[in-house]
Design a protein around this motif. Structure first.
Motif, short mmCIF file in Angstrom:
data_model
loop_
_atom_site.label_atom_id
_atom_site.label_comp_id
_atom_site.label_asym_id
_atom_site.label_seq_id
_atom_site.Cartn_x
_atom_site.Cartn_y
_atom_site.Cartn_z
N GLU A 53 0.83 -1.20 0.00
CA GLU A 53 0.00 0.00 0.00
C GLU A 53 0.86 1.26 0.00
OE1 GLU A 53 -4.05 1.62 2.19
OE2 GLU A 53 -3.32 -0.41 2.55
N GLN A 54 2.09 1.14 0.49
CA GLN A 54 3.01 2.28 0.42
C GLN A 54 3.33 2.63 -1.03
OE1 GLN A 54 6.40 1.20 2.78
NE2 GLN A 54 5.43 1.80 4.71
N GLN A 57 0.35 4.54 -2.32
CA GLN A 57 0.32 5.91 -1.83
C GLN A 57 1.38 6.77 -2.52
OE1 GLN A 57 -2.02 7.10 -0.16
NE2 GLN A 57 -3.01 5.27 0.68
N ARG A 60 -0.01 7.43 -5.92
CA ARG A 60 -1.15 8.35 -5.82
C ARG A 60 -0.68 9.79 -5.70
NH1 ARG A 60 -6.29 7.44 -1.79
NH2 ARG A 60 -7.67 8.98 -2.78
N GLN A 61 0.32 10.01 -4.86
CA GLN A 61 0.85 11.36 -4.70
C GLN A 61 1.54 11.84 -5.97
OE1 GLN A 61 3.60 11.72 -1.45
NE2 GLN A 61 3.71 13.95 -1.57
N TYR A 72 -7.56 2.05 -4.15
CA TYR A 72 -6.83 0.81 -3.87
C TYR A 72 -7.83 -0.21 -3.31
CZ TYR A 72 -2.99 -2.16 -2.18
OH TYR A 72 -2.11 -3.20 -1.97
#
Length: 423
Positions: A53-54, A57, A60-61, A72
């Protein structure tokens, strides 16, 4: 909506091979993937195997200026690995976790812990309703002796049913992902026949990429050439599938794949090749009714695939029942041993030996009991899918028996028919 309405949709799909601590050069590949997606500015990017998930993220950023909408899909213990990035606002999101997903005791395969699923996002584009699906099915670890075949067929059927029941109000349906199925595999044929989805590779007139559209190729440095030895050109297991319903027509203008390397830096983005499709949607011209011969041929092909899938699920169910029965007997034997050990401890005879046998006996009972419960659940899942197939197969046979006067719409195009009636 204007009669001359047209829409161009650029789609990107990739299995990212993002296993933390195991996938080579993962951080660098994720960074370059973000750069590539920003540079290309697709309408939709649908990714698989983003297990961290990192990583999501981070993407996503990095992608937020170009792709303001992202999601997600979380499931299982590890996660589904599915995520989407969109230039357009996402109206609705949901997901479905597959009932059967391998075996928990096959730890080194890991599929059971992932919670493989299909994710759905609904987009409204210029008045058009688009249902976009992203999925990743169970892997095929041994083509000659595929112990997961029944699970993979059941997943393909669940996927087809999920699309069938959730896309009745859609104008366009899009499915992208790693199906882990060769084009002629049973699961792939079942999915296409029941949903009516078209394969972008087979439909496009402008293809650029690896030979035969393969998405795992020996030229990729992350791919094991030994595993691909039976397939010198590689294998095609990743797909862009689509269809339009009601008043619309969709075509694949172009389809591209990477060819074992990043188009810009040269190093592969993943062990899979990326798919990049340009789809064109426009109003459909008036069409004549399909000929009775064509409808009969479609029904015959559908019946053949349904029968083949039913047989495979039946075999899988028999095997699941066998393992459940075996585990049940082992559990019973373990309980008898446990009673005997308790009696020995209570009687004071050979107390030390009885105490030594206590832990292994309890472990045997718990382990065999867990295997029994799992395979009973597996049998019920396969039985459910088989029952659904049996029902559809019966309807298809009834339609075939009625002859040319019966129409294939209720079976092959129920979604289109329902949508047309609403309008």
């Amino acid at each position: 909506m204007k009669p001359n309405f047209s829409l161009r949709l650029r789609v990107f799909s990739l299995n990212c091979w993002g296993i933390p601590y195991l996938s080579k050069h993962r951080a660098d590949r994720v960074k370059r993937l973000g750069d590539f997606l920003n540079m290309e500015s697709f309408d939709l990017a649908l990714l698989q195997e983003v297990w961290s998930e990192q990583d999501f993220q981070y993407l996503r950023q990095k992608l937020s200026p170009t792709y303001p909408a992202a999601h997600y899909f979380r499931s299982g213990i590890i996660g589904s690995g599915l995520c989407v990035f969109s230039k357009h606002s996402i109206q609705e999101i949901t997901q479905h976790i597959y009932t059967l997903n391998g075996y928990p005791y096959m730890i080194y395969h890991g599929d059971w812990f992932c919670g493989k699923a299909v994710g759905l996002l609904v987009l409204h584009l210029s008045g058009l309703v688009l249902n976009a699906y992203v999925t990743h099915l169970h892997a095929e670890y041994n083509r000659q002796k595929d112990i997961y075949l029944a699970h993979r067929v059941a997943q393909a059927w669940e996927l087809a049913q999920f699309i069938h029941h959730t896309s009745k109000k859609a104008d366009v349906v899009l499915l992208c992902g790693d199906l882990n199925l060769h084009p002629k595999d049973l699961g792939c044929r079942l999915l296409k026949e029941w949903t009516g989805l078209h394969d972008a590779y087979l439909e496009t007139r402008d293809f650029k990429g690896s030979e035969e559209g393969c998405t795992m190729v020996p030229e990729n440095c992350y791919v094991s050439r030994q595993e691909l030895e039976p397939f010198p050109l590689g294998i095609r297991i990743d797909y862009v599938l689509y269809k339009a319903v009601s008043r619309f027509y969709i075509s694949c203008k172009t389809l591209k794949t990477t060819i074992g390397r990043d188009p810009h830096s040269g190093t592969p983005l993943s062990d899979h090749e990326a798919l990049m499709a340009t789809l064109c949607v426009r109003h459909s011209p008036p069409q004549q009714d399909a000929s009775p011969t064509h409808g009969a041929a479609e029904r015959s092909l559908l019946i053949s695939v349904l029968r083949e899938a039913w047989t495979e699920l039946d075999l899988g169910m028999s095997q699941a029942h066998w393992w459940a029965t075996f585990a049940g007997y082992v559990t019973g034997v373990g309980l008898l041993l446990l009673v005997l050990v308790c009696a020995l401890v209570a009687g004071g005879g050979v107390r030390e030996i009885a105490i030594m046998l206590w832990a292994p006996t309890v472990g045997l009972v718990l382990g065999a009991g867990a295997v029994y419960l799992f395979h009973m659940q597996e049998a019920k899942g396969l039985c459910r899918a088989r029952a659904e197939l049996h029902h559809v197969l019966g309807r298809a046979r009834d339609a075939q028996d009625l002859g040319p006067e019966s129409q294939p719409v209720p079976l092959l195009g129920q979604q289109e028919g329902d949508r047309a009636e609403e309008q």
